[in-house]
Design a protein around this motif. Structure first.
Motif, PDB file in Angstrom:
ATOM      1  N   VAL A  39     -32.170 -22.738 -23.193  1.00 59.92           N
ATOM      2  CA  VAL A  39     -30.965 -23.377 -23.997  1.00 59.92           C
ATOM      3  C   VAL A  39     -29.692 -23.141 -23.517  1.00 59.92           C
ATOM      4  CG1 VAL A  39     -30.230 -22.662 -26.561  1.00 59.92           C
ATOM      5  CG2 VAL A  39     -32.586 -22.219 -25.904  1.00 59.92           C
ATOM      6  N   GLY A  42     -25.741 -21.586 -22.334  1.00 62.00           N
ATOM      7  CA  GLY A  42     -25.758 -19.837 -22.058  1.00 62.00           C
ATOM      8  C   GLY A  42     -26.895 -19.344 -21.288  1.00 62.00           C
ATOM      9  N   GLU A  97     -33.819 -17.911 -23.914  1.00 61.49           N
ATOM     10  CA  GLU A  97     -32.461 -17.865 -24.673  1.00 61.49           C
ATOM     11  C   GLU A  97     -31.553 -16.679 -23.660  1.00 61.49           C
ATOM     12  OE1 GLU A  97     -30.276 -18.496 -26.370  1.00 61.49           O
ATOM     13  OE2 GLU A  97     -31.090 -19.469 -28.543  1.00 61.49           O
ATOM     14  N   ASP A  98     -30.210 -16.762 -23.848  1.00 62.86           N
ATOM     15  CA  ASP A  98     -29.338 -15.705 -23.398  1.00 62.86           C
ATOM     16  C   ASP A  98     -29.447 -14.563 -24.283  1.00 62.86           C
ATOM     17  OD1 ASP A  98     -27.999 -17.270 -25.051  1.00 62.86           O
ATOM     18  OD2 ASP A  98     -26.068 -17.575 -24.056  1.00 62.86           O
TER      19      ASP A  98
HETATM   20 MG    MG Z   1     -27.149 -19.589 -26.659  1.00 59.99          MG
END
Ligand code: MG
Ligand code: IMP
Length: 176
Positions: A39, A42, A97-98
């Protein structure tokens, strides 16, 4: 007001955790060729480090989602901006994801990707701001649970800055 950065998770701990997550994912997908969906922006750094530690063949794709705007609180109005083209139908997806905060972005992503008829979808997030969750999301692979503070570094930004810090920090407002 000037911000000072306070380290929350240093480079060594991140490295150790990324390797641990990679070992778990490599084992669980040892007979598969999953598609990792990073994503943007990030998760770009986490994706680069995590993917290089995986021991099975994988495909890497990125998806662009806008959520925070310019502030430090989640707008909860995330929008899918684009998905790099690639076959998703019938594939095993791992969303990378971060951080999962309210959960709005992840929910949006999962329902968007489900429409493309993958075989399975799992979620891997380096950070989990559990106390901020508004939408219940089951994260399959979590790096660290983090407090309700605005974090920067290792991909996370404040107004597009600090993504390149090799550690994760929170910002403390300090009077000059
Ligand atoms: Mg993000
Ligand atoms: P959610 O939709 O509220 O779960 O927010 C998720 C997105 O907001 C993440 O993918 C990040 O891009 C961003 N975000 C959430 N918390 C932070 C933070 O502490 N620092 C920087 N970005 C954040």
């Amino acid at each position: 007001m000037k911000e000072t950065l306070v380290t929350l998770i240093d480079e060594e701990r991140i490295k150790w955790k990324v390797e641990k997550l990679a070992r778990i994912i490599s084992f669980e997908y040892r007979k598969k060729t999953p598609v990792l969906i990073g994503v943007l922006n990030g998760a770009s750094i986490f994706m680069a480090d995590l993917s290089r530690k995986l021991t099975m063949p994988i495909r890497v794709e990125f998806i662009k989602v806008s959520s925070y705007g310019k502030g430090t609180t989640s707008s909860q109005k995330s929008k899918i901006v684009s998905l790099a083209e690639g076959k998703i139908k019938g594939e095993d997806l791992v969303i990378v994801e971060d951080i999962v905060d309210t959960g709005a972005t992840t929910r949006k992503l999962v329902s968007f990707l489900k429409e493309l008829k993958p075989r399975s979808i799992k979620i891997c997030s380096l950070l989990d701001k559990k106390d901020c969750r508004k939408i219940p999301i089951n994260i399959d692979y979590v790096g660290f649970e983090v407090p309700d503070k605005f974090l920067v570094g290792y991909g996370l930004d404040y107004r597009q800055c600090y993504r390149n810090l090799p550690y994760i920090a929170y910002m403390r407002k300090a009077r000059k």
